[in-house]
Scaffold this motif. Sequence first.
Motif, short mmCIF file in Angstrom:
data_model
loop_
_atom_site.label_atom_id
_atom_site.label_comp_id
_atom_site.label_asym_id
_atom_site.label_seq_id
_atom_site.Cartn_x
_atom_site.Cartn_y
_atom_site.Cartn_z
N TYR A 138 38.09 33.97 22.22
CA TYR A 138 38.99 33.10 21.46
C TYR A 138 40.42 33.25 21.96
O TYR A 138 41.37 32.90 21.26
CB TYR A 138 38.91 33.41 19.97
CG TYR A 138 37.50 33.25 19.47
CD1 TYR A 138 36.92 32.00 19.39
CD2 TYR A 138 36.73 34.35 19.12
CE1 TYR A 138 35.62 31.83 18.98
CE2 TYR A 138 35.43 34.21 18.70
CZ TYR A 138 34.87 32.94 18.64
OH TYR A 138 33.58 32.79 18.25
N ASP A 139 40.55 33.86 23.14
CA ASP A 139 41.85 34.00 23.76
C ASP A 139 42.79 34.86 22.93
O ASP A 139 43.99 34.63 22.86
CB ASP A 139 42.49 32.62 23.98
CG ASP A 139 43.03 32.51 25.39
OD1 ASP A 139 43.10 33.55 26.05
OD2 ASP A 139 43.36 31.40 25.81
N ILE A 140 42.21 35.85 22.28
CA ILE A 140 43.02 36.77 21.49
C ILE A 140 42.97 38.12 22.16
O ILE A 140 41.88 38.64 22.44
CB ILE A 140 42.47 36.87 20.05
CG1 ILE A 140 42.59 35.51 19.37
CG2 ILE A 140 43.21 37.94 19.27
CD1 ILE A 140 41.78 35.42 18.12
N HIS A 141 44.14 38.66 22.48
CA HIS A 141 44.17 39.92 23.19
C HIS A 141 44.95 40.94 22.39
O HIS A 141 46.17 40.87 22.29
CB HIS A 141 44.79 39.72 24.58
CG HIS A 141 44.05 38.69 25.37
ND1 HIS A 141 42.87 38.96 26.01
CD2 HIS A 141 44.28 37.37 25.55
CE1 HIS A 141 42.43 37.86 26.60
NE2 HIS A 141 43.26 36.88 26.32
N VAL A 142 44.24 41.86 21.78
CA VAL A 142 44.91 42.92 21.03
C VAL A 142 44.26 44.24 21.42
O VAL A 142 43.15 44.27 21.96
CB VAL A 142 44.78 42.75 19.50
CG1 VAL A 142 45.39 41.45 19.04
CG2 VAL A 142 43.33 42.83 19.05
N MET A 155 46.86 37.72 12.73
CA MET A 155 45.93 38.36 13.63
C MET A 155 44.78 38.98 12.85
O MET A 155 43.63 38.93 13.27
CB MET A 155 46.69 39.41 14.44
CG MET A 155 45.97 39.87 15.68
SD MET A 155 45.56 38.50 16.74
CE MET A 155 47.15 38.17 17.45
N ARG A 184 52.84 29.47 14.17
CA ARG A 184 52.20 29.71 15.45
C ARG A 184 50.79 30.26 15.26
O ARG A 184 49.87 29.97 16.02
CB ARG A 184 53.04 30.72 16.24
CG ARG A 184 52.95 30.60 17.73
CD ARG A 184 54.07 31.40 18.35
NE ARG A 184 54.02 32.78 17.84
CZ ARG A 184 53.54 33.80 18.55
NH1 ARG A 184 53.12 33.60 19.77
NH2 ARG A 184 53.51 35.00 18.04
N THR A 188 46.91 28.88 16.43
CA THR A 188 45.80 29.64 17.02
C THR A 188 44.54 29.49 16.18
O THR A 188 43.45 29.30 16.71
CB THR A 188 46.17 31.14 17.09
OG1 THR A 188 47.47 31.24 17.62
CG2 THR A 188 45.19 31.89 17.95
N ARG A 191 42.95 26.24 16.88
CA ARG A 191 42.30 26.24 18.19
C ARG A 191 40.93 26.91 18.07
O ARG A 191 39.92 26.42 18.60
CB ARG A 191 43.19 26.99 19.17
CG ARG A 191 42.83 26.82 20.61
CD ARG A 191 43.97 27.32 21.50
NE ARG A 191 44.49 28.61 21.09
CZ ARG A 191 43.88 29.76 21.33
NH1 ARG A 191 42.75 29.79 21.99
NH2 ARG A 191 44.42 30.89 20.91
N MET B 1 46.23 29.14 26.65
CA MET B 1 47.31 29.85 25.96
C MET B 1 46.78 31.17 25.42
O MET B 1 45.74 31.21 24.78
CB MET B 1 47.78 28.99 24.78
CG MET B 1 48.98 29.57 24.08
SD MET B 1 49.29 28.69 22.54
CE MET B 1 48.13 29.42 21.43
N SER B 2 47.45 32.21 25.71
CA SER B 2 47.00 33.48 25.15
C SER B 2 48.03 33.96 24.14
O SER B 2 49.21 33.66 24.25
CB SER B 2 46.80 34.51 26.25
OG SER B 2 47.93 35.34 26.33
N LEU B 3 47.53 34.69 23.19
CA LEU B 3 48.39 35.08 22.07
C LEU B 3 48.77 36.54 22.22
O LEU B 3 47.92 37.41 22.24
CB LEU B 3 47.60 34.86 20.79
CG LEU B 3 48.46 34.72 19.56
CD1 LEU B 3 48.96 33.30 19.46
CD2 LEU B 3 47.66 35.09 18.36
N ALA B 4 50.05 36.78 22.35
CA ALA B 4 50.49 38.17 22.49
C ALA B 4 50.42 38.85 21.13
O ALA B 4 50.57 38.22 20.10
CB ALA B 4 51.91 38.21 23.01
#
Lengths: 526, 332
Positions: A138-142, A155, A184, A188, A191, B1-4
């Motif tokens: 899901y394009d989430i980078h943590v 998040m 924002r 997400t 999306r 798009m990536s989420l920081a």
Amino acid sequence: MTDQLSTAAPAPVLEARGVGKTFTGVAALQGVDFTLRAGESLALMGENGAGKSTLIKVLTGVYQPDEGQIFLHGEPASFAKPVDAQHAGISTIYQEVNLVPLMTVAQNIFLGREPRNRFGLIDFRKMQEDARALLATYDIHVDVRRPLRSLALGMQQMVALARAVSIDARVVIMDEPTSSLEAREVETLFRVIGMLRSQGIAIVYVSHRMDEIFAICETVTVLRDGKVVHNGRLTDLSRVELVALMLGRSVEKVKRGGVTAFGEVKEGEGEPVLTARDLSRKHQISGIGLDIRPGEVVGLGGLLGSGRSETLKAMAGVMQLDEGSLTVDGKRVRSGSVAAAIKAGVVMLPEDRKAEGIVPNLSIRDNIVLAALPRLSRAGFTSRAKQDAIVDVFMKRLRIKAASPNQVVSELSGGNQQKVMIARWLAMNPKVLLLDEPTRGIDVGAKAEVQALINELADEGLAIVLVSSELEEVVEGSARVVVLRDGSVERELRGSEVTEQHLMAALVGENHAPADESPAEIKERL
Amino acid sequence: MSLALEPSVGPATTKQVTRERIAGNVQRYGAAIVLGLLLVVGSFAFPTFPTVSNFTNIATQSSFLLIVAVGMTFVILTGGIDLSVGSVYALGGILAAYGSTWGIAGAVLLPLLVCGTVGILQGLLIAYGGMAPFIVTLAGLLGIRGLVFALTNEGANTPLIKDASVTALGQGGLLGLRWPVVIAVVVVVIGSVLLARGRGSQTVLAVGGSESAAVLMGLPVARVKFSVYVVSGLCAGLAGALNAAYSSSGVPTVGVGLELSAIAAVVIGGTLLTGGRGNLIGTTAGVLLLTVIQNLINQVGSLTSSVQAVVSGIFLAVVVIIQTVLSRTQRL
């Protein structure tokens, strides 16, 4: 799955037929028919108390329907517990994130189904890798090893969503998922919702925010008084029509009424009842001065972090001041003491009514008289008759809809809970009422009632300070608006200056509304 | 798009992250650090303190409380409390003494069986009956102590252990350490592995961290809550049996107030009293800390045991204050 999507009407995933649910003689749902198809995103709309929450709870196994039947993939299904619904592929994302804050992101995602090595012990490395990979889709980078509570709310919500979907969900029900998210983060979320839909997962979306509904939902089911009043495609409806359906009023009436329910507003006359001078607290507010006269509503404008809530808290004695003075009717009020503020006649309706206001397990009556108890007691005993009289007066006056004063507050809708809160403070005979976001999280109809009530109270001579992040509410509800920026007063708008245009310009610290920035863009920054 | 990734409030400063990490480590290893300091200071202050025989003594004295505290740690991690352990400890001792007529098997199995049953009953009432742990185990504290006195003719009898194999369980040992110490270490190791890597432990932490979330996630909340009280009962019974073997008798008055020492040790060891976070290394350090304080005060000689209680109390207060401050730091 792809076949299903390409056909005109995929088979229903989840259906309710003739579902009814009654609580202590009150019908919360009556003969509700509901259909959800694979890949569909359905908006479930209705005022608070219309039965949305009850329907969701019936669909997710929290409640069992009294009548009717739930169908899953066309087969009759019944869920005795929420877990049963989860196993059947129905996941729910709640308004508040329902995960464990102290545990890490990876632990939260895999709680109850941890990967194990051949000794039966948890394989944390694999768990972290899997969690990372899952979020990456899901394009989430943590950093998945961080405790959940160290992430931003948005998040956390995304982690909850990832968890829900990874348990093979076919239906995801979202109950106001964006209420604590920033713009924002909402993006997400949308999306991710889009990606889920392309996988054939059906979404039920509940929100009071029209923008969001129209942005991501295809179809809509509107509930009113426990019955389905409309079922259909969302594109066939205009916003006004949708609101009219929810309220059960004609479109013309809704249009004529404007966005808010405020009547005419006027500036107060005579001596100010409350005078604040030079209110300051390190890093939060500095040198704020205010005069509030009886019978007027003063709006307090400002972006998040401008110090508007802090100013209210300072006046209500919730926040200790470093400097400054507060005078009510000529008498100095000790700062940092709620008791002193209440005694002087200054009361505040807090922003977060769940956390700071209502006592959910107490009855309406107990909630209303709570703050007034010291006044109603003699030698430690309270007079039940006096209590009843007060409760009766305010329930009628504020039109609180409930079975009886003994009903537990947590059973009421958001709007009615808010009215109970207002009643609590009115029972104190205040001179100044400080309202922090009085209509947040309550539906259109109740909002209008609360707004009308604010109007009435001012007409009766109460001095009111109104904080709201909805510009139209501030503009239409206030006679003048004091705009805060970075913890100090930026400017004051009076009379004809009280317009959204002027307010927005002042919010961002410009004397005139800039030409190159549309109101919508400025709103975005709120 | 990536989420920081952004932390909860405002942009993350490295300073904030560092401070959070330090706070977390202090919470986790604080007891061990203080214990280390105390050992160093004690060694310089009292020549009779850093001797092998004194350290073995401290280890033996700690072992019984440590086993009880392991069970208590699991209970507290779920956000619960077990006040019955002191009485169950005494019951375990009496039953070990009576059971010793059947040799070592009787001396160990009888207490485990009965004390485990006590845990089962309490666990059922708490996990499936929805009753408050405080009340249920308070009833256990009173009732079991009554049972202990009923079994010993109002406390007049002190059943002695004559079987040599049973007394050897208390007095004998391995590599200079007494069996209770060895067993306590084994219990801590098994408990630590289960807590760190066992599947049920994740639910233990989840229940303590947010019970409603655990329920909504479909975790076996009731089963886990039930289990921790059974574990606690078993641990208290085992510790009581070992203590009886060590002192060759089942004394009906032992373990009065032991539940409070166990809770204190667990909390000093960095486990949150509200549940959801903690570990057994901390608990071990907490138990040793309490014993070492007592030992050091005894070294002074002229001080009474009441002084020791005061010092332990102050210690606990300081730990709770530090914990509160630390958890605030971490929530920044």
